[in-house]
Write a protein that holds these residues in place. Structure first.
Motif, short mmCIF file in Angstrom:
data_model
loop_
_atom_site.label_atom_id
_atom_site.label_comp_id
_atom_site.label_asym_id
_atom_site.label_seq_id
_atom_site.Cartn_x
_atom_site.Cartn_y
_atom_site.Cartn_z
N PHE A 227 18.63 7.10 -17.20
CA PHE A 227 18.57 6.15 -18.31
C PHE A 227 18.93 4.76 -17.79
CE2 PHE A 227 19.12 10.31 -19.98
CZ PHE A 227 18.34 10.33 -21.11
N ALA A 228 18.26 3.77 -18.34
CA ALA A 228 18.50 2.41 -17.87
C ALA A 228 18.21 1.40 -18.97
CB ALA A 228 17.63 2.11 -16.65
N ASN A 229 18.85 0.25 -18.85
CA ASN A 229 18.56 -0.91 -19.70
C ASN A 229 17.67 -1.83 -18.87
OD1 ASN A 229 18.52 -3.33 -21.08
ND2 ASN A 229 20.74 -3.63 -21.09
N ASN A 230 16.41 -1.94 -19.27
CA ASN A 230 15.48 -2.76 -18.50
C ASN A 230 15.28 -4.15 -19.10
OD1 ASN A 230 13.98 -1.98 -20.72
ND2 ASN A 230 12.08 -1.65 -19.57
N GLY A 231 16.26 -4.59 -19.91
CA GLY A 231 16.28 -5.98 -20.34
C GLY A 231 15.31 -6.35 -21.44
N LEU A 232 14.88 -5.39 -22.24
CA LEU A 232 13.98 -5.70 -23.35
C LEU A 232 14.73 -6.43 -24.47
CD1 LEU A 232 12.00 -2.35 -23.73
CD2 LEU A 232 11.10 -4.51 -22.86
N PRO A 233 14.15 -7.47 -25.03
CA PRO A 233 14.75 -8.07 -26.23
C PRO A 233 14.75 -7.05 -27.36
CG PRO A 233 13.03 -9.49 -25.30
CD PRO A 233 12.94 -8.18 -24.59
N VAL A 234 15.79 -7.02 -28.16
CA VAL A 234 15.89 -6.05 -29.24
C VAL A 234 14.91 -6.41 -30.36
CG1 VAL A 234 17.40 -5.03 -30.99
CG2 VAL A 234 18.29 -5.53 -28.71
#
Length: 335
Positions: A227-234
């Motif tokens: 799992f990762a946070n790929n920097g997408l705007p919410v």
């Protein structure tokens, strides 16, 4: 004499039970694939159970109004995704919360759903069946419906030794069918098997991939399935925070399951909410759209910038991961 008869009857029952638990097929995959993480000892593959799971997968009988099946959002001709739809669609024109993920190479995955909330594929189907906007059905009601069907009673008998449908058997059959969906017949795979060669552009794109993408999308599955946070705007409407939605742990903010790069040509749009229609839009995000936050993947602390030729070559390589054999395989289609 009576005790001997009782013993013989009990022995015959054990033999029957044993005969219905034997594995009669194996999972087929290339030698360069890692060992599956799924424990087939707990649910041995059987051709009769796979066929039962296949029928269930395509049957809208599991939805509340008999209009939606698993295949409605996981089309075999689209690598078992719902190409062209940014969010899943369900009964009575309901719209789900996320993009329908592609279904293949599941035997190498430990957690399921975009937020990993399901830890075992044998229980995964409960989520869409029970989801009010997807299939909208109580699993116990669906099971009762199956038990009223003569055809299903016969199929359950062939798989489990008696005709009773249960929620556990339903889940096992669905998982068996889905586990057999292995994607390993792309051009990339033929190159690995020395049956083909990359073009010059594909070879250069392979190097671009190795330098920029492989840490999260590692070969040969093209994902770590972590799992990762790929920097997408919410997205303000969906307000989806990934794993955090269930755990409420700060470290889980905006953490989503890393999808495979295989079959991208069949599985657009991209990301958990299907926000990107094209791969060029995806690459634009990594170049100039990343939102910094405490949980952002370390690999993305700096933007990934491709010149025109690098982008062109990378897209050429990614196209070699499309598995045209998978999407046309009659074994996985509706019978």
């Amino acid at each position: 004499m009576v005790s001997k008869l009782k013993y013989s009857a009990f022995a015959a029952f054990l033999m029957l039970l044993f005969s219905y638990s034997l594995q009669d097929i194996g999972l087929v995959y290339p030698s360069y694939f890692p060992k599956p993480v799924y424990d087939f000892n707990k649910n041995p593959l059987k051709s009769s159970t796979v066929q039962l799971g296949r029928k269930l997968f395509y049957d809208p009988i599991l939805s509340r109004n008999n209009t939606i099946s698993c295949s409605s959002c996981h089309n075999s001709g689209q690598a078992f995704s719902h190409a062209g739809n940014h969010l899943s669609k369900g009964i009575e024109d309901g719209i789900g919360d996320r993009n329908s993920p592609a279904i293949f190479n599941l035997a190498w995955q430990k957690n399921f759903m975009w937020d990993g909330v399901i830890p075992n594929i044998d229980a995964q189907a409960l989520a869409p069946i029970n989801h009010p906007m997807e299939m909208g059905e109580d699993i116990n009601v669906a099971v009762r419906r199956l038990n009223k069907s003569k055809e299903y009673r016969t199929l359950f008998y062939r798989s489990f030794g008696d005709s009773l449908a249960t929620s556990e058997r339903l889940m096992m059959a669905l998982s068996q069918f889905q586990l057999t969906i292995v994607s390993a017949n792309s051009k990339y795979d033929k190159v690995k098997q020395k049956k083909a060669q990359f073009t010059d552009s594909e070879e250069k794109g392979y190097l671009v991939y190795q330098q920029n993408c492989s840490s999260c999308h590692s070969e040969p599955l093209f994902s770590t399935y972590d799992f990762a946070n790929n920097g997408l705007p919410v997205d303000s409407k969906l307000d989806d925070h990934g794993k955090w939605n269930k755990s409420f742990e700060p470290a889980d903010q905006w953490m989503f399951k890393i999808p495979s790069l295989r079959n991208l040509g069949f599985t657009y749009p991209y990301m958990h909410d299907g926000r990107f229609k094209t791969l060029n839009e995806v690459l634009d995000h990594y170049e100039k759209g990343i939102v910094k936050s405490p949980t952002l993947a370390k690999q993305l602390e700096k933007p990934i910038i491709f010149n025109h030729k690098e982008r062109e070559d990378l897209l050429s390589f990614l196209a070699t991961l499309n598995d045209s054999v998978l999407v046309s395989d009659v074994r996985f289609q509706k019978k």
